[in-house]
Design an enzyme around this catalytic site. Structure first.
Site, PDB file in Angstrom:
ATOM      1  CB  CYS A   1      -6.604   2.462   4.686  1.00 17.02           C
ATOM      2  SG  CYS A   1      -5.712   2.782   3.155  1.00 17.02           S
TER       3      CYS A   1
ATOM      4  CD  GLU B   1      -3.679   1.583  12.243  1.00 13.45           C
ATOM      5  OE1 GLU B   1      -4.814   2.103  12.265  1.00 13.45           O
ATOM      6  OE2 GLU B   1      -3.271   0.857  11.301  1.00 13.45           O
TER       7      GLU B   1
ATOM      8  CB  SER C   1       1.073  -9.646   7.386  1.00 12.01           C
ATOM      9  OG  SER C   1       0.138  -8.810   6.750  1.00 12.01           O
TER      10      SER C   1
ATOM     11  CB  SER D   1       3.123  -6.273   4.659  1.00 10.67           C
ATOM     12  OG  SER D   1       2.424  -7.501   4.831  1.00 10.67           O
TER      13      SER D   1
ATOM     14  CB  CYS E   1      -0.910  -0.001   1.228  1.00  8.93           C
ATOM     15  SG  CYS E   1      -0.022   0.123   2.804  1.00  8.93           S
TER      16      CYS E   1
ATOM     17  CG  ASN F   1      -3.495  -6.300   4.719  1.00  7.24           C
ATOM     18  OD1 ASN F   1      -2.751  -6.588   3.776  1.00  7.24           O
ATOM     19  ND2 ASN F   1      -4.715  -5.820   4.534  1.00  7.24           N
TER      20      ASN F   1
ATOM     21  CB  THR G   1      -6.015   2.350   8.906  1.00  9.90           C
ATOM     22  OG1 THR G   1      -4.750   1.677   9.057  1.00  9.90           O
ATOM     23  CG2 THR G   1      -6.003   3.646   9.692  1.00  9.90           C
TER      24      THR G   1
ATOM     25  CB  CYS H   1       0.329   5.422   6.886  1.00  6.10           C
ATOM     26  SG  CYS H   1      -1.008   5.482   5.679  1.00  6.10           S
TER      27      CYS H   1
ATOM     28  CG  HIS I   1      -1.559  -4.011  14.763  1.00  9.09           C
ATOM     29  ND1 HIS I   1      -1.258  -2.796  14.179  1.00  9.09           N
ATOM     30  CD2 HIS I   1      -1.394  -4.940  13.795  1.00  9.09           C
ATOM     31  CE1 HIS I   1      -0.929  -2.992  12.910  1.00  9.09           C
ATOM     32  NE2 HIS I   1      -1.004  -4.285  12.648  1.00  9.09           N
TER      33      HIS I   1
END
Length: 296
Positions: free
Chosen positions: A203, A130, A231, A275, A12, A233, A166, A96, A128
């Protein structure tokens, strides 16, 4: 038989920006510290380590002096910037923009709470990177929920302000939102803005990959999904592939591939997380051509 790489997969914007900043600095001086894994992909971290990137922890940061440190895309709490200033550390901030915007929205909501009983709720993964950066903006005064069952921790008689990490799935976020609304109405009979506010902070560059991956997964006989095991995501997007195509396989690198997954006439789709570097998916494609299909 055909092998295709999903054109929507790969880094991303936030991760791509962080990697580029790191490579620029490494090319210039040959050494750079990064606070936590720059990306949740061990193969990419190994590549950057050879260039001079060194991963450090927050404890390491406290003992570091007169150095340059990269802040990765996940963002950081205010305490990190304070330590850096005290220790004469030069920060390269690759947070980000989407995460920074969320941090500001969260901080503003917290400072403008109309009631001391208001609950800041964040849909995300506990601990996490974030989430740590987000909760640090509001003195860690937030309730983190990872699933519907965690809603039992909320008091639906008190005001609720809902946010999301996000990279979480949009569909599940809105499902949680609707459950909260129903529970408030069941208690109060109606719902007002003072009772519940929600902030869609997901996001879209990440969330839009879900419908694209669903389509890609149905267009191929077999899916090779490439991502790091750490990851979040990657786990989410792999499950999207698996829901559409039962012949979906999660790998970190080409050496994880097994020959008995494949048949001669398969159309093969290769995709990955936000990622996952493009070069790694290209390596996987080349490996399948050269190491798997000559023997089939």
């Amino acid at each position: 038989m055909n092998i295709s790489i999903d054109t929507h997969s790969g880094y991303c914007f936030g991760v791509d920006y962080a990697i580029q900043l790191a490579e620029d600095e490494l090319e210039r001086v040959g050494l750079l510290y990064c606070l936590g894994d720059i990306v949740h992909n061990d193969v990419e971290i190994d590549r950057l380590h050879k260039k001079g990137l060194r991963i450090i922890s927050h404890n390491d940061l406290e003992n570091l002096q007169n150095a340059t440190v990269l802040i990765r895309a996940h963002g950081e709490p205010p305490e990190t910037y304070k330590i850096a200033m005290e220790n004469n550390i030069n920060l390269i901030d690759a947070s980000c923009p989407v995460v920074l915007k969320l941090q500001n929205r969260l901080k503003n909501s917290y400072n403008q709470k109309k009631s001391p009983d208001s609950q800041i709720v964040i849909y995300g993964k506990e601990n996490h990177a974030e989430i740590i950066g987000l909760t640090g903006q509001i003195h860690n005064d937030a309730i983190i929920i990872s699933d519907k069952k965690d809603l039992e921790r909320l008091n639906f008689s008190h005001p609720i302000i809902l946010f999301s990490q996000t990279t979480k799935p949009t569909e599940k976020f809105y499902e949680i939102k609707e459950i909260i609304e129903r529970k408030i109405v069941a208690i109060k009979g109606s719902i007002t803005e003072d009772d519940f506010q929600f902030n869609d902070s997901i996001c879209r560059q990440v969330s839009n990959r879900e419908p694209q991956l669903k389509k890609f997964s149905t267009e191929n006989d077999i899916i090779i999904f490439v991502a790091g095991k750490k990851s979040s995501n990657g786990k989410v997007l792999y499950d999207v592939c698996l829901s559409q195509n039962k012949r979906s396989y999660f790998i970190e690198k080409e050496q994880d591939i097994q020959q008995d997954w494949f048949q001669k006439e398969d159309n093969i789709g290769i995709c990955g997380a936000t990622s996952t570097p493009t070069w790694l998916m290209e390596n996987v494609k080349a490996y399948i051509w050269n190491a798997i299909y000559p023997d089939l």
